[in-house]
Design a protein around this motif. Structure first.
Motif, mmCIF file in Angstrom:
data_model
loop_
_atom_site.group_PDB
_atom_site.id
_atom_site.type_symbol
_atom_site.label_atom_id
_atom_site.label_comp_id
_atom_site.label_asym_id
_atom_site.label_seq_id
_atom_site.Cartn_x
_atom_site.Cartn_y
_atom_site.Cartn_z
ATOM 1 N N ASN A 55 0.982 -1.205 -0.073
ATOM 2 C CA ASN A 55 -0.079 0.141 0.094
ATOM 3 C C ASN A 55 0.865 1.165 0.159
ATOM 4 O O ASN A 55 0.245 2.277 0.374
ATOM 5 N N PHE A 56 2.142 1.167 -0.364
ATOM 6 C CA PHE A 56 3.032 2.623 -0.759
ATOM 7 C C PHE A 56 3.668 2.093 -1.815
ATOM 8 O O PHE A 56 4.011 0.978 -2.224
ATOM 9 N N GLY B 191 9.665 4.837 -5.424
ATOM 10 C CA GLY B 191 9.849 5.921 -6.347
ATOM 11 C C GLY B 191 10.895 5.232 -7.396
ATOM 12 O O GLY B 191 11.103 5.274 -8.526
ATOM 13 N N GLY C 252 16.395 10.956 -0.029
ATOM 14 C CA GLY C 252 15.012 10.298 -0.562
ATOM 15 C C GLY C 252 15.294 9.205 -1.363
ATOM 16 O O GLY C 252 14.588 8.965 -2.495
ATOM 17 N N ASN D 292 6.813 1.671 10.301
ATOM 18 C CA ASN D 292 5.855 2.786 10.818
ATOM 19 C C ASN D 292 4.440 2.376 10.173
ATOM 20 O O ASN D 292 3.489 2.704 11.021
ATOM 21 N N GLN D 293 4.435 1.839 9.042
ATOM 22 C CA GLN D 293 3.000 1.287 8.649
ATOM 23 C C GLN D 293 2.489 0.151 9.483
ATOM 24 O O GLN D 293 1.238 0.097 9.784
ATOM 25 N N GLN E 79 9.190 10.786 5.292
ATOM 26 C CA GLN E 79 9.111 9.572 5.958
ATOM 27 C C GLN E 79 8.502 9.272 7.301
ATOM 28 O O GLN E 79 8.774 10.372 8.039
ATOM 29 N N THR F 233 5.013 8.774 8.272
ATOM 30 C CA THR F 233 3.782 9.393 8.443
ATOM 31 C C THR F 233 3.010 8.483 7.649
ATOM 32 O O THR F 233 3.407 7.750 6.752
ATOM 33 N N GLU G 42 2.521 8.689 2.922
ATOM 34 C CA GLU G 42 2.878 7.676 1.881
ATOM 35 C C GLU G 42 1.721 6.951 1.307
ATOM 36 O O GLU G 42 1.325 6.631 0.276
ATOM 37 N N LEU G 43 0.839 6.599 2.497
ATOM 38 C CA LEU G 43 -0.334 5.527 2.298
ATOM 39 C C LEU G 43 -1.235 6.265 1.632
ATOM 40 O O LEU G 43 -1.855 5.952 0.778
ATOM 41 N N THR H 74 -0.645 7.166 -2.141
ATOM 42 C CA THR H 74 -0.772 6.021 -2.977
ATOM 43 C C THR H 74 -2.174 5.648 -2.933
ATOM 44 O O THR H 74 -2.659 5.411 -4.444
ATOM 45 N N PRO I 153 6.695 8.952 -5.686
ATOM 46 C CA PRO I 153 7.104 9.352 -4.511
ATOM 47 C C PRO I 153 8.762 9.543 -4.042
ATOM 48 O O PRO I 153 9.311 8.657 -4.754
ATOM 49 N N VAL J 18 10.781 9.764 -1.068
ATOM 50 C CA VAL J 18 10.545 9.732 0.529
ATOM 51 C C VAL J 18 11.992 10.290 1.099
ATOM 52 O O VAL J 18 12.836 9.802 1.210
#
Lengths: 351, 352
Positions: free
Chosen positions: A36-37, A40, A296, A309-310, B165, B167, B170-171, B174, B186, B188
């Motif tokens: 879900n992310f 790049g 990045g 984090n997710q 990054q 948070t 990003e979700l 997307t 993205p 990040v």
């Protein structure tokens, strides 16, 4: 040894106990969830948000592996060159090399990285991209090159060729023949399924088609190479200086030119002293590549941070980070150590 | 090499073996929370100060010229310090990046986070955290150069979007791209300043953040007027204070301290007139300000704590206007953060 194991066991147990207290459990089931992310920059594997978390981590790891491999090779090459320059009898050349090395060696890598990233942002925007050759664009979106897509068949045959070359000893006398056949087959596959060339064109905000070398990748690679090659050049210089003067004098007395002395006598002798240190430098380059997140570039640390984090599985991602870096570092150190052993065996007096 | 390898391998094994242990103990662990009730408040009282985890950002938490923390989030931390100690300075601020914050709270380094964390179901269910009342309603948006071809978020197809990054950004980004069948690339980064410099340098076509974050970020650019915030909001971000799970008493303290400024605004009580309201004949106001006991007895706070909080920190409007409102460089509109009586979403349960 026993003490170490006990201590580590205690630490592990402690971590688990405190997790239990907070109602958390460890487990790697989250690797199968959809990520879900988006990522790049993907080196070899394609990636889209519906793919699993595991694949996201793999993509990040391949990014780290790519930047490490390229970084190591380029840093050693540049370090070798600068190290030799530093010993130049010409004071201007030697002095310049020395100044460069001192500046690079004594600047924090992060600073260098941010400076390079910021200066790459100074490139022209995509609409006014530099366009030196057909299909080649240079802008703040990175360096865009024509893409050559080789068929899957060719990739497999190419891999088979490489494998047979590596395993030729095990295959015995057949080895070279099998390798040659595989090579012919992979060339033939290029004719059967010709590679497709994709040329980029500007479409709205970005270039479509083609392959992109992103500014983040370029900045990270350049910073790692510049920084590590400065260290490597010192290793090279030290190793060359350590070769006994008598060896060089003897070679000169035989009438060899200065370059021949370097190539035939000094460098082969110096190699023995420098290979273990080159391994150390490569390993530290690999570890330094984790600064990627500052500019990045989605390396394995960046991806694992996002995953942690997710999903909330911070301890697992930390553990994976440790294992992945350990395996990468061990692989590089192991390979260079084997090379070193082979090198020493070559020079050993016959018994 | 082997000498290095052995202990490291052992360490990995230890953690992995430990993990097996954790899986077995899972059911027992779920029953355990509750053991810590009251422990946070005791620790805070013993320490003599609240430890508040914040995230730097102008208007929300920044040190001023004298090194004193100021901002919207900071003022809510100070309100908690006033409620506990009647002293707005009995608070230690610990700045976190968005990425470190939960580990910092879970490890006990801080007592709560007041740092722009948004409440989502997966955070509530998958992490050992509890969430207080919403004290700021926000939504994710985009900041673009004024010269950008995109005037709506859906026109960003193919654009490179820089995000920070750690948070939900990003979700959300997307999900938004998938919903609208557009591609967004993205980039990040860990540090917000790197994101800002990437936008200023033209590396990104847009940056994406919560709306309030964008207002803050815009002031960090050399020429804020050259950038605009697109009108679309692509997510709901209810901003809440965060505490560790398992200490219900502490959660209640945080809940009611965060609600008091909202209720005060509804009653028309502000920082300047609060003293007059002590003489009010309205029984609900008398209970609210602690003139008559009973409304918040169980919290373990001074009976007059609401009065102290409003006198020292102000009501919601005071806190908002002081840090984010029209008189500040951020000029954030109250929007959803108006009282429910004015068409917004702010609504405090009654103090009785």
């Amino acid at each position: 040894m026993g003490l170490t194991v006990t201590t580590l066991w205690w630490l592990g147990h402690n971590a688990v106990a405190s997790l239990e207290r907070h109602g958390l459990s460890l487990g790697f089931g989250f690797l199968k969830q959809p990520a879900n992310f988006a990522i790049g920059d993907t080196a070899w594997l394609s990636f889209s948000p519906e793919n699993t978390v595991g694949r996201a981590i793999l993509v990040g790891f391949l990014n780290t592996a790519l930047i490490s491999a390229l970084g190591c090779v380029l840093a050693i090459a540049l370090g070798f060159f600068v190290g030799v320059l530093r010993l130049s009898p010409n004071p201007a050349v030697g002095g310049l090399a020395r100044a460069g090395v001192e500046v690079m060696r004594n600047t924090p890598l992060l600073l260098l990285l941010l400076l390079l990233a910021a200066s790459l942002h100074g490139l022209p925007p995509a609409e006014r991209a530099l366009h030196p050759a057909p299909g080649v664009f240079l802008s703040d979106r990175g360096l865009i090159l024509p893409e050559i897509r080789v068929s899957g068949l060719t990739v497999w045959l190419g891999a088979a060729t490489l494998a047979t070359v590596l395993l030729r000893r095990a295959l015995g006398r057949l080895g070279w023949r099998v390798a040659a056949m595989a090579a012919v087959a992979s060339v033939a596959s290029l004719v059967v399924r010709p590679p497709v060339v994709g040329v980029a064109r500007l479409d709205g905000f970005n270039f479509a088609g083609g392959t992109t070398l992103s500014p983040e990748f370029a900045a990270l690679l350049a910073a790692l190479v510049l920084h590590q090659s400065a260290h490597i050049s010192e290793v090279v210089r030290g190793a060359i200086v350590a070769v006994p003067r008598g060896q060089r004098d003897a070679a000169r007395a035989l009438g060899l030119s200065r370059f021949q002395v370097l190539r035939l006598v000094t460098v082969p002798l110096a190699l023995r002293a420098m290979v273990p240190l080159l391994a150390t430098n490569c390993v530290s380059l690999i570890k330094n590549s984790s600064l990627a997140v500052a500019v990045g570039f989605p390396d394995v640390v960046s991806v694992l941070n996002t995953v942690g984090n997710q999903t909330g599985h911070n301890l697992e991602t930390m553990l994976m980070m440790m294992v992945l870096y350990l395996s990468l570092s061990f692989a590089v150190a192991g390979a260079l150590n084997r090379y070193n052993t082979a090198l020493l065996a070559r020079g050993a007096p016959a018994r | 090499m082997a000498r290095v390898a052995a202990p490291l391998a052992a360490c990995v094994t230890a953690v992995v073996l430990g993990a097996v242990g954790a899986c077995r103990g899972d059911a027992a662990a779920k029953a355990a929370p509750g053991a810590g009730v009251g422990s946070t408040l005791r620790a805070v009282r013993a320490r003599g100060a609240v430890k508040c985890g914040i995230t730097q950002g102008s208007g929300f938490a920044t040190p001023d010229d004298a090194g004193r923390w100021r901002g919207f989030d900071v003022d809510f931390c100070r309100a908690l310090a006033v409620a506990l100690f009647n002293d707005a300075d009995k608070v230690q601020f610990i700045p976190y990046t968005q990425q470190q914050r939960f580990s910092g709270l879970e490890s006990g380094e801080v007592d709560l986070l007041v740092n722009g964390t948004s409440l989502t179901s997966s955070r509530a269910l998958h992490q050992p955290l509890h969430f207080g009342p919403v004290y700021f309603y926000d939504g994710q948006g985009f900041l673009v150069p004024r010269s950008s071809r995109a005037t709506r978020a859906s026109m960003l197809d193919g654009a490179t979007i820089c995000v920070q990054q750690g948070t939900t950004t990003e979700l959300n980004l997307t999900d938004f791209a998938r919903r609208n069948r557009i591609t967004l690339k993205p980039v990040v980064m860990e540090d917000l300043r790197a994101v800002v410099s990437a936008l200023a340098g033209g590396r990104c076509d847009a940056i994406s953040q919560d709306g309030a974050g964008l207002a803050t970020t815009r002031t960090m650019l050399r020429d804020p007027e050259a950038f605009r915030i697109l009108p679309d909001r692509i997510s709901k971000e209810p901003i809440v204070p965060v505490v560790r799970a398992g200490d219900d008493q502490w959660l209640e303290v945080v809940n009611w301290v965060f609600r008091a400024p909202v209720q005060a605004e509804e009653y028309g009580i502000d920082q300047h007139n609060v003293a007059q309201f002590l003489e009010s004949a309205d029984p609900s106001i008398r209970r609210f300000l602690g003139v008559e006991p009973g409304a918040t007895d169980g919290l373990g706070l001074d009976p007059k704590w609401v009065y102290d909080v409003i006198a020292k920190c102000g009501n919601y409007r005071d806190i908002f206007e002081r840090n984010l409102g029209a008189a500040t460089p951020l000029r954030i509109d109250r929007g959803l953060n108006k009282l429910w009586t004015d068409g917004g979403l702010l609504y405090s349960p009654p103090f009785r």
